[in-house]
Motif scaffolding. Structure first.
Motif, short mmCIF file in Angstrom:
data_model
loop_
_atom_site.label_atom_id
_atom_site.label_comp_id
_atom_site.label_asym_id
_atom_site.label_seq_id
_atom_site.Cartn_x
_atom_site.Cartn_y
_atom_site.Cartn_z
N ASP A 77 10.31 2.18 3.79
CA ASP A 77 9.68 3.48 4.06
C ASP A 77 8.18 3.52 3.86
O ASP A 77 7.55 4.52 4.18
CB ASP A 77 10.32 4.56 3.18
CG ASP A 77 11.80 4.76 3.51
OD1 ASP A 77 12.18 4.44 4.65
OD2 ASP A 77 12.54 5.22 2.63
N LEU A 78 7.60 2.47 3.29
CA LEU A 78 6.16 2.51 3.05
C LEU A 78 5.37 2.37 4.34
O LEU A 78 5.90 1.90 5.36
CB LEU A 78 5.76 1.40 2.07
CG LEU A 78 6.21 1.63 0.62
CD1 LEU A 78 5.79 0.46 -0.24
CD2 LEU A 78 5.61 2.91 0.07
N PRO A 79 4.09 2.80 4.34
CA PRO A 79 3.29 2.76 5.58
C PRO A 79 3.16 1.37 6.19
O PRO A 79 3.01 1.25 7.41
CB PRO A 79 1.92 3.29 5.13
CG PRO A 79 2.21 4.12 3.91
CD PRO A 79 3.36 3.44 3.22
N THR A 80 3.18 0.32 5.39
CA THR A 80 3.06 -1.02 5.94
C THR A 80 4.33 -1.37 6.71
O THR A 80 5.40 -1.52 6.11
CB THR A 80 2.84 -2.06 4.82
OG1 THR A 80 1.70 -1.70 4.07
CG2 THR A 80 2.64 -3.44 5.42
N PRO A 81 4.28 -1.49 8.02
CA PRO A 81 5.50 -1.65 8.83
C PRO A 81 5.96 -3.10 8.89
O PRO A 81 6.01 -3.71 9.95
CB PRO A 81 5.04 -1.15 10.21
CG PRO A 81 3.59 -1.53 10.28
CD PRO A 81 3.05 -1.44 8.85
N LEU A 82 6.32 -3.66 7.74
CA LEU A 82 6.69 -5.08 7.69
C LEU A 82 7.89 -5.38 8.57
O LEU A 82 7.83 -6.23 9.46
CB LEU A 82 6.98 -5.48 6.25
CG LEU A 82 7.54 -6.89 6.04
CD1 LEU A 82 6.54 -7.93 6.51
CD2 LEU A 82 7.89 -7.11 4.58
N PRO A 97 0.83 -1.20 0.00
CA PRO A 97 0.00 0.00 0.00
C PRO A 97 0.87 1.26 0.00
O PRO A 97 1.84 1.35 0.74
CB PRO A 97 -0.79 -0.12 1.31
CG PRO A 97 -0.77 -1.58 1.64
CD PRO A 97 0.54 -2.09 1.14
N GLY A 98 0.51 2.22 -0.85
CA GLY A 98 1.28 3.45 -0.91
C GLY A 98 2.45 3.40 -1.86
O GLY A 98 3.22 4.37 -1.96
N TYR A 99 2.60 2.28 -2.57
CA TYR A 99 3.72 2.16 -3.50
C TYR A 99 3.63 3.21 -4.60
O TYR A 99 2.57 3.45 -5.18
CB TYR A 99 3.73 0.76 -4.13
CG TYR A 99 4.68 0.65 -5.30
CD1 TYR A 99 6.05 0.72 -5.10
CD2 TYR A 99 4.19 0.50 -6.60
CE1 TYR A 99 6.93 0.63 -6.17
CE2 TYR A 99 5.06 0.41 -7.67
CZ TYR A 99 6.43 0.48 -7.45
OH TYR A 99 7.29 0.41 -8.52
N ARG A 100 4.75 3.87 -4.88
CA ARG A 100 4.82 4.86 -5.95
C ARG A 100 5.17 4.18 -7.26
O ARG A 100 6.30 3.69 -7.43
CB ARG A 100 5.85 5.94 -5.61
CG ARG A 100 5.45 6.87 -4.48
CD ARG A 100 6.50 7.93 -4.25
NE ARG A 100 7.78 7.35 -3.86
CZ ARG A 100 8.93 7.99 -3.92
NH1 ARG A 100 8.98 9.22 -4.39
NH2 ARG A 100 10.05 7.39 -3.52
#
Length: 217
Positions: free
Chosen positions: A197-202, A135-138
């Protein structure tokens, strides 16, 4: 354990150390780029290796021999070609060689163009994968990264046609590994950023999970 160790630094330990020490300037920026590229690559390598190892257990349980996923790409690769061509993600590597590079080269396309086309196929594969799973990938960042890496391999081929190839072949392993990490860092680290850096805190979730597992054990 590695994930847990660098999680307090935002998974960018070199940048955090330089900032804490008040180190700045072009040399510090280059050090941060190479150092955090190294730690990010190791992070992704260990995570993907873990997933492939878990999958291999299922393959073994069915009576089959699993295919190796990686061949120590970070600490044995002395060039971008060795990293991408012989050590990183061997399953996807074999698929791209079989379905893209070899047919194009066999049809008469020059090796540099076949290389760029193969990295273009890898870019498309990762665009599709990241767009669905992150999610949020550019859109486009994976393509910039993989096409840039393809250009690195083309540049390496050109350098190997000069006397510089003799210097590379005689370099000791630590120097070759340092050269490879530095060369890979010339391309913007969009691939690593997409994981960190994406919102998903894997990786944040993994970093918190590991100490709990060790404590429970």
């Amino acid at each position: 354990a590695f994930v847990s160790a660098i999680e307090p630094f935002g998974f960018r330990p070199t940048a955090a150390v330089c900032e804490a020490c008040g180190v700045s300037g072009p040399l510090a920026a280059a050090l941060v780029r190479v150092g955090d590229n190294l730690s990010g690559t190791v992070l992704i390598y260990l995570f993907l290796s873990l997933l492939l190892t878990l999958g291999s257990i299922l393959v073994l349980a069915q009576g089959h021999d699993p295919i190796d996923g990686f061949d120590n790409p970070v600490f044995k690769s002395c060039s971008p070609r060795e990293f991408w061509g012989r050590r990183w993600n061997l399953q996807v590597n074999a698929m791209l060689k079989r379905s893209c590079y070899k047919p194009l080269a066999g049809a008469g396309l020059a090796a540099p163009l076949a290389t760029l086309a193969t990295f273009g196929a890898s870019a498309g594969f990762h665009e599709y994968q990241f767009a669905l799973s992150m999610p949020g990938y550019r859109v486009g960042t994976a393509s910039v990264f993989f096409l840039g890496q393809g250009l690195l391999l083309v540049a390496q081929s050109l350098l190997e046609a000069t006397p510089l190839r003799h210097l590379a072949s005689r370099a000791p392993l630590p120097l070759g590994v340092a050269f490879n990490i530095t060369a890979l860092s010339l391309v913007p680290d969009y691939f690593i950023c997409n994981w960190i850096d994406l919102p998903t805190p894997l990786f944040g979730a993994v970093a918190r999970l590991v100490p709990r597992i060790m404590w429970a054990a």
